[in-house]
Motif scaffolding. Structure first.
Motif, PDB file in Angstrom:
ATOM      1  N   THR A  16       0.905  -1.250   0.255  1.00 42.13           N
ATOM      2  CA  THR A  16       0.049  -0.012  -0.158  1.00 42.13           C
ATOM      3  C   THR A  16       0.939   1.155   0.107  1.00 42.13           C
ATOM      4  OG1 THR A  16      -1.709  -1.114   1.177  1.00 42.13           O
ATOM      5  CG2 THR A  16      -1.775   1.153   1.421  1.00 42.13           C
ATOM      6  N   SER A  17       1.992   1.257   0.871  1.00 40.17           N
ATOM      7  CA  SER A  17       2.816   2.432   0.944  1.00 40.17           C
ATOM      8  C   SER A  17       3.401   2.556  -0.509  1.00 40.17           C
ATOM      9  CB  SER A  17       3.818   1.963   1.855  1.00 40.17           C
ATOM     10  OG  SER A  17       4.714   3.237   2.148  1.00 40.17           O
ATOM     11  N   ARG A  18       3.919   1.231  -1.267  1.00 37.86           N
ATOM     12  CA  ARG A  18       4.593   1.551  -2.604  1.00 37.86           C
ATOM     13  C   ARG A  18       3.657   2.250  -3.293  1.00 37.86           C
ATOM     14  NH1 ARG A  18       5.067  -2.106  -6.921  1.00 37.86           N
ATOM     15  NH2 ARG A  18       3.026  -2.628  -6.252  1.00 37.86           N
ATOM     16  N   ASN A  19       2.529   1.949  -3.263  1.00 42.96           N
ATOM     17  CA  ASN A  19       1.315   2.072  -4.359  1.00 42.96           C
ATOM     18  C   ASN A  19       1.233   3.701  -4.172  1.00 42.96           C
ATOM     19  OD1 ASN A  19       1.196  -0.344  -5.297  1.00 42.96           O
ATOM     20  ND2 ASN A  19      -0.718  -0.832  -4.059  1.00 42.96           N
ATOM     21  N   LYS A  20       1.265   4.114  -2.741  1.00 44.79           N
ATOM     22  CA  LYS A  20       1.061   5.586  -2.846  1.00 44.79           C
ATOM     23  C   LYS A  20       2.085   6.510  -3.321  1.00 44.79           C
ATOM     24  CE  LYS A  20       0.189   6.623   1.543  1.00 44.79           C
ATOM     25  NZ  LYS A  20       0.130   6.554   3.021  1.00 44.79           N
ATOM     26  N   VAL A  21       3.464   5.979  -2.841  1.00 45.25           N
ATOM     27  CA  VAL A  21       4.660   6.527  -3.654  1.00 45.25           C
ATOM     28  C   VAL A  21       4.668   6.431  -5.172  1.00 45.25           C
ATOM     29  CG1 VAL A  21       7.044   6.211  -4.019  1.00 45.25           C
ATOM     30  CG2 VAL A  21       6.152   5.962  -1.618  1.00 45.25           C
ATOM     31  N   LEU A  22       4.051   5.393  -5.792  1.00 45.71           N
ATOM     32  CA  LEU A  22       4.018   5.373  -7.372  1.00 45.71           C
ATOM     33  C   LEU A  22       3.133   6.466  -7.756  1.00 45.71           C
ATOM     34  CD1 LEU A  22       4.174   1.506  -8.116  1.00 45.71           C
ATOM     35  CD2 LEU A  22       5.875   3.448  -8.656  1.00 45.71           C
ATOM     36  N   VAL A  23       2.054   6.662  -7.038  1.00 46.36           N
ATOM     37  CA  VAL A  23       0.791   7.606  -7.712  1.00 46.36           C
ATOM     38  C   VAL A  23       1.562   8.953  -7.481  1.00 46.36           C
ATOM     39  CG1 VAL A  23      -1.383   8.770  -6.865  1.00 46.36           C
ATOM     40  CG2 VAL A  23      -0.958   6.126  -6.882  1.00 46.36           C
ATOM     41  N   THR A  24       2.011   9.306  -6.549  1.00 46.29           N
ATOM     42  CA  THR A  24       2.587  10.751  -6.258  1.00 46.29           C
ATOM     43  C   THR A  24       3.964  10.820  -7.141  1.00 46.29           C
ATOM     44  OG1 THR A  24       2.292  10.683  -3.950  1.00 46.29           O
ATOM     45  CG2 THR A  24       3.685  12.289  -4.597  1.00 46.29           C
ATOM     46  N   LEU A  25       4.783   9.916  -7.408  1.00 47.57           N
ATOM     47  CA  LEU A  25       5.908   9.645  -8.388  1.00 47.57           C
ATOM     48  C   LEU A  25       5.266  10.204  -9.658  1.00 47.57           C
ATOM     49  CD1 LEU A  25       8.878   9.376  -8.155  1.00 47.57           C
ATOM     50  CD2 LEU A  25       8.402   6.728  -8.848  1.00 47.57           C
ATOM     51  N   ASP A  26       4.060   9.557 -10.195  1.00 45.92           N
ATOM     52  CA  ASP A  26       3.500  10.016 -11.653  1.00 45.92           C
ATOM     53  C   ASP A  26       3.199  11.383 -11.654  1.00 45.92           C
ATOM     54  OD1 ASP A  26       3.684   7.336 -12.311  1.00 45.92           O
ATOM     55  OD2 ASP A  26       1.807   6.628 -11.936  1.00 45.92           O
ATOM     56  N   HIS A  78      12.840   6.346 -13.703  1.00 45.67           N
ATOM     57  CA  HIS A  78      12.998   4.981 -14.181  1.00 45.67           C
ATOM     58  C   HIS A  78      13.621   4.102 -13.089  1.00 45.67           C
ATOM     59  CE1 HIS A  78      13.221   1.263 -16.770  1.00 45.67           C
ATOM     60  NE2 HIS A  78      14.480   1.141 -16.342  1.00 45.67           N
ATOM     61  N   ARG A  79      14.793   4.772 -12.557  1.00 45.98           N
ATOM     62  CA  ARG A  79      15.554   3.762 -11.992  1.00 45.98           C
ATOM     63  C   ARG A  79      14.648   3.681 -10.312  1.00 45.98           C
ATOM     64  NH1 ARG A  79      21.229   4.548  -8.870  1.00 45.98           N
ATOM     65  NH2 ARG A  79      21.759   2.300  -8.793  1.00 45.98           N
ATOM     66  N   MET A  80      14.121   4.737 -10.010  1.00 44.43           N
ATOM     67  CA  MET A  80      13.407   4.618  -8.689  1.00 44.43           C
ATOM     68  C   MET A  80      12.014   3.375  -8.987  1.00 44.43           C
ATOM     69  SD  MET A  80      12.956   8.446  -6.846  1.00 44.43           S
ATOM     70  CE  MET A  80      12.608   7.621  -5.318  1.00 44.43           C
ATOM     71  N   ARG A  81      11.394   3.683 -10.052  1.00 46.84           N
ATOM     72  CA  ARG A  81      10.415   2.900 -10.288  1.00 46.84           C
ATOM     73  C   ARG A  81      10.912   1.084 -10.200  1.00 46.84           C
ATOM     74  NH1 ARG A  81       8.341   6.741 -13.956  1.00 46.84           N
ATOM     75  NH2 ARG A  81       6.553   7.601 -13.153  1.00 46.84           N
ATOM     76  N   CYS A  82      12.013   1.070 -10.771  1.00 50.29           N
ATOM     77  CA  CYS A  82      12.724  -0.486 -10.628  1.00 50.29           C
ATOM     78  C   CYS A  82      13.048  -0.729  -9.415  1.00 50.29           C
ATOM     79  CB  CYS A  82      13.776  -0.238 -11.554  1.00 50.29           C
ATOM     80  SG  CYS A  82      13.680  -0.368 -13.478  1.00 50.29           S
ATOM     81  N   ALA A  83      13.561   0.039  -8.362  1.00 45.14           N
ATOM     82  CA  ALA A  83      13.726  -0.125  -7.254  1.00 45.14           C
ATOM     83  C   ALA A  83      12.618  -0.331  -6.184  1.00 45.14           C
ATOM     84  CB  ALA A  83      14.688   1.092  -6.584  1.00 45.14           C
ATOM     85  N   LEU A  84      11.507   0.252  -6.528  1.00 45.27           N
ATOM     86  CA  LEU A  84      10.315   0.051  -5.892  1.00 45.27           C
ATOM     87  C   LEU A  84       9.678  -1.404  -6.253  1.00 45.27           C
ATOM     88  CD1 LEU A  84       8.811   3.628  -6.381  1.00 45.27           C
ATOM     89  CD2 LEU A  84       9.080   2.455  -4.023  1.00 45.27           C
ATOM     90  N   GLU A  85       9.861  -1.698  -7.609  1.00 42.80           N
ATOM     91  CA  GLU A  85       9.233  -2.925  -7.801  1.00 42.80           C
ATOM     92  C   GLU A  85      10.446  -4.013  -7.251  1.00 42.80           C
ATOM     93  OE1 GLU A  85       6.629  -5.406  -9.689  1.00 42.80           O
ATOM     94  OE2 GLU A  85       6.648  -3.276  -9.434  1.00 42.80           O
ATOM     95  N   GLN A  86      11.403  -3.827  -7.140  1.00 43.63           N
ATOM     96  CA  GLN A  86      12.345  -4.914  -6.655  1.00 43.63           C
ATOM     97  C   GLN A  86      11.949  -5.106  -5.206  1.00 43.63           C
ATOM     98  OE1 GLN A  86      16.470  -4.766  -7.433  1.00 43.63           O
ATOM     99  NE2 GLN A  86      17.110  -5.652  -5.341  1.00 43.63           N
ATOM    100  N   VAL A  87      11.584  -4.047  -4.368  1.00 41.68           N
ATOM    101  CA  VAL A  87      11.226  -4.145  -2.931  1.00 41.68           C
ATOM    102  C   VAL A  87      10.018  -5.042  -2.890  1.00 41.68           C
ATOM    103  CG1 VAL A  87      10.260  -3.076  -1.089  1.00 41.68           C
ATOM    104  CG2 VAL A  87      12.393  -2.126  -2.191  1.00 41.68           C
ATOM    105  N   ILE A  88       9.180  -4.886  -3.846  1.00 36.31           N
ATOM    106  CA  ILE A  88       7.964  -5.606  -3.780  1.00 36.31           C
ATOM    107  C   ILE A  88       8.094  -6.993  -4.195  1.00 36.31           C
ATOM    108  CG2 ILE A  88       5.339  -5.804  -4.648  1.00 36.31           C
ATOM    109  CD1 ILE A  88       5.846  -3.504  -2.713  1.00 36.31           C
ATOM    110  N   GLU A  89       9.007  -7.298  -5.069  1.00 38.53           N
ATOM    111  CA  GLU A  89       9.265  -8.507  -5.600  1.00 38.53           C
ATOM    112  C   GLU A  89      10.005  -9.429  -4.407  1.00 38.53           C
ATOM    113  OE1 GLU A  89      11.775  -8.757  -8.821  1.00 38.53           O
ATOM    114  OE2 GLU A  89      10.380  -7.535 -10.284  1.00 38.53           O
ATOM    115  N   ILE A  90      10.813  -8.594  -3.521  1.00 44.99           N
ATOM    116  CA  ILE A  90      11.545  -9.570  -2.375  1.00 44.99           C
ATOM    117  C   ILE A  90      10.183  -9.884  -1.366  1.00 44.99           C
ATOM    118  CG2 ILE A  90      13.057  -9.172  -0.411  1.00 44.99           C
ATOM    119  CD1 ILE A  90      14.353  -7.123  -2.338  1.00 44.99           C
TER     120      ILE A  90
END
Length: 756
Positions: free
Chosen positions: A154-164, A248-260
């Protein structure tokens, strides 16, 4: 989850414990349940022991009741888990009640002629209840852990929305407003992921999480300056490229955290850990040495194939244009020797099999030793080449000549010079990327392999970003924001070189046997108690430019204070002087962090300097406590604590003198603020290194002292020792007792109550 308490289905339901908090919560429960069941093998007990059994049974029941209450509260707020959690809580409560009934002395004991009583007549019932309790409690904990994962997502999703939103802003006013929100959301995300990183049992996942969080930390400042540059120069193509790369790099890092945290498989999962030469050597040696025990543990063809695969991977060294002729010849020579020794091994192996030997013959034993020696020589040669090259590169790049030249050329608006120095930087980047790849081969542990891969990717990405930032500055040489942007990316490059130097030291330590585990120097600090609401009444005393300058340093201080809080929470003795004083230092350091944001209780620079002075005094008190503590240790252990304590003394004295030194003028005051916060950061860094060492030694000292005391009691009262031990074990007074207090402490570690 099955409802029957009498089968194995619950406990063997495939629940995998992946976090330390869940594991540590279960350990005392398993210990006490095992103790209760083991007492069944001695049916006759004294009344005193029976009373102790009764007390621990009741304590288990009460503790489980409170535990279940928390689980039910969580279920009521998470509808998707309500049914599963409700069933697990129901079974846990039923099992706890059953254990209380089975240990009820009043109903269980029957007087015997010798004055003793018989308890636990229903052994099968106790085993069933224990099995049900363990499985249901595990289920509750694992379900609660899923809620933690949900919070991170949920926290990651909030960050992604604000990042957009940040990526689409068109005005400075809008950017400032959204970036403020983004910063708060990133702090929350750092709290959650830091806690998760610390809690993971799998060291590879911890290393991957640390790498992803390091990217997010460094990219946050890059995102700020790259976005501002793009807003200031909206038609500049190089500025847009620079900004896009950061997002792009921030989005990749956020995605990696969720994968883990979700253990999702992706195309990137397989490339995280390519097979290194070190692992190939380890596997090959294992196959060879297993022949001592079993001549049929493998086949000659398989072992020969392992060696050829290993030799093939050394081509990363021998084919490199940066490997000298002498180094190449040395590697090829050792590979050839390893082939010859392996051929001799295969020959001796076949001979031993032909005579039906049951174990390794003398000839085969000699061949095994020679083969392992040759493969060890290969490892040493590769290590020497990789580490030597890395050391040379770090020395050569220590002066940052291409970066200085790029800054100067950009400030002059000289596009030709920028292009020339960009080629030089690109060549350096390629050398560093390849060196990281070689270090990965000889790293020695999987977490260090992951760190090498992270370093390789970082150099690969930041190099072009520096070039695009320099091109933007050359096109707009009078732009302050373009100049600041280039400076931020150059600092990131410099930071990665420092990380590489630390990585090099780690690899050497592992190779020489000085350290068996990876020190998590790349890990972002873990969250502590300072995650409360930061929106206090503002009283800004630093202007905007000064606050921007202080932001990064303040954030480091905030994260360090959280990390110290996290470490002290691991201490069993929360009233220990070292714990109390470290907590006090963390609290004061956090106040100083709030000052850099224009928040908190410290309103003026005078308040800050007074806080620094008090912090230095508290730090010196901690040094005194550490000296007292070290006097209980043996010489080897004492030297580690004393060395770090002396560093702390010097830093505290430095902070104290600096805080008391009067200054005049805005510039001098700002420099004093900067110096005070930097010194405080260094103090917290040393405290952070001392806490886990001291905790470990304190546990060891307590254990040795307890063992000595037990031996003395045994010698003084041999006849009464057994009942006393039984009562102590059952009363929950030991450190692993499953009493109410112990269970609540473990629950606090899981942050279950906070999740409400």
């Amino acid at each position: 989850m099955a409802s029957s308490p009498c089968g194995n289905s619950n406990f063997d339901s495939g629940l995998e414990i992946k976090t330390r908090s869940v594991e540590q919560t279960l350990i005392p429960l398993v210990s006490q349940i095992t103790t209760l069941i083991n007492h069944k093998d001695r049916p006759k007990k004294s009344e005193r022991t029976s009373a102790a059994i009764h007390r621990v049974g009741q304590a288990v029941s009460v503790a489980v009741g409170r535990f279940v209450a928390v689980g039910e509260a969580i279920a009521s707020e998470n509808q998707e888990l309500k049914d599963e959690m409700g069933q697990a809580c129901f079974e846990a409560r039923r099992a706890g009640d059953a254990i209380a009934q089975l240990t009820d002395v009043g109903s269980a004991m029957q007087p015997q002629t010798d004055g003793r009583v018989t308890v636990f007549s229903d052994r099968t019932g106790m085993v069933k209840a224990a099995r049900l309790l363990l499985s249901s409690v595990t289920k509750v904990l694992v379900l609660a852990d899923r809620i933690v994962i949900k919070q991170i997502i949920t926290s990651r999703n909030k960050v992604l929305v604000t990042l957009d939103k940040l990526e689409r802003v068109s005005t400075f006013q809008e950017f400032v407003q959204i970036f403020s929100q983004f910063g708060n959301e990133m702090v929350e995300f750092a709290h959650l992921t830091g806690d998760r990183q610390n809690d993971l049992k799998d060291e590879k996942k911890k290393a991957r999480m640390a790498a992803a969080r390091a990217v997010l930390e460094k990219c946050t400042m890059m995102l700020l300056t790259a976005s501002k540059t793009c807003l200031r120069h909206p038609d500049c193509e190089s500025a847009r490229i620079n900004k896009d790369a950061v997002f792009h790099r921030m989005r990749c890092a956020l995605e990696q955290v969720i994968e883990i945290v979700t253990e999702a498989r992706s195309c990137g999962e397989n490339k995280v850990l390519p097979t290194s030469i070190y692992n190939s050597i380890k596997d090959f040696k294992c196959s060879v040495e297993c022949l001592r025990e079993n001549l049929h543990s493998s086949t000659p063809q398989f072992v020969a194939g392992q060696l050829e695969t290993l030799v093939e991977r050394t081509e990363d060294f021998t084919d490199s244009p940066y490997t000298s002729h002498e180094q190449r010849q040395a590697i090829l020579g050792v590979c050839q020797l390893a082939r010859q020794e392996t051929q001799q091994l295969v020959h001796a192996w076949i001979e031993a099999q032909s005579v039906h030997a049951k174990e390794a013959t003398e000839e085969l034993e000699v061949a095994i030793l020679k083969t392992c020696q040759s493969i060890g020589d290969l490892r040493r040669e590769l290590h020497k080449v990789a580490v030597g090259r890395a050391s040379d590169l770090l020395k050569a790049h220590g002066e940052h000549l291409p970066l200085r030249a790029l800054k100067a050329a950009g400030a002059e608006g000289n596009l030709e010079a920028v292009a020339e120095y960009s080629r030089t930087l690109t060549e350096q980047k390629e050398q560093l990327v390849e060196t990281c790849r070689l270090l990965c081969h000889v790293s020695g542990t999987e977490p260090l392999e992951i760190t090498c891969i992270h370093a390789e990717e970082t150099f690969h990405v930041i190099g072009p970003q520096i070039i695009s930032a320099a091109q933007t500055l050359a096109l707009h040489p009078s732009s302050k924001i373009a100049k600041e942007n280039l400076e931020v990316f150059c600092e990131a490059w410099d930071s990665q070189l420092c990380d590489m130097a630390l990585l090099l030291k780690e690899i050497n330590d592992v190779f020489e046997g000085r350290r068996g585990d990876k020190r998590p120097y790349l890990s972002l600090p873990r969250p502590g108690k300072h995650s409360a609401n930061l929106k206090t009444a503002k009283a800004v005393k630093l202007d905007a430019e000064e606050q921007t300058s202080m932001a990064k340093l303040g954030l480091e201080l905030r994260l360090l204070s959280s990390d110290v809080d996290s470490e002290v929470e691991k201490w069993e003795e929360q009233e220990h002087d070292i714990v109390r004083q470290s907590q006090s230092l963390a609290s004061m350091a956090y106040n100083m962090y709030l000052f850099t944001r224009g928040e908190g209780l410290l309103k003026t620079t005078l308040d800050l300097f007074h806080q620094a002075e008090v912090l230095s005094e508290e730090g010196l008190q901690l040094c005194s406590s550490l000296r007292t503590f070290s006097s209980q240790l043996v010489d080897e252990e004492k030297s580690v604590v004393i060395t770090e304590t002396e560093k702390l003394v010097v830093l505290c004295q430095q902070l104290q003198m600096g805080a008391k030194t009067p200054v005049q003028g805005k510039t001098a005051t700002f420099q004093k603020v900067d110096s005070s916060i930097q010194t405080t950061r260094n103090i917290m860094t040393v405290v952070l290194s001392l806490l886990p060492i001291s905790n470990k030694l304190n546990k060891k000292y307590k254990s040795e002292r307890t063992s000595l005391s037990s031996l003395q009691d045994w010698g003084e009262r041999p006849d009464a020792s057994t009942p006393v031990k039984e009562e102590a074990a059952l009363s929950g007074k030991n450190t692993n007792g499953f009493g109410v207090k112990s269970l609540e402490q473990h629950l606090a570690g899981l942050n279950l109550l906070e999740s409400k």
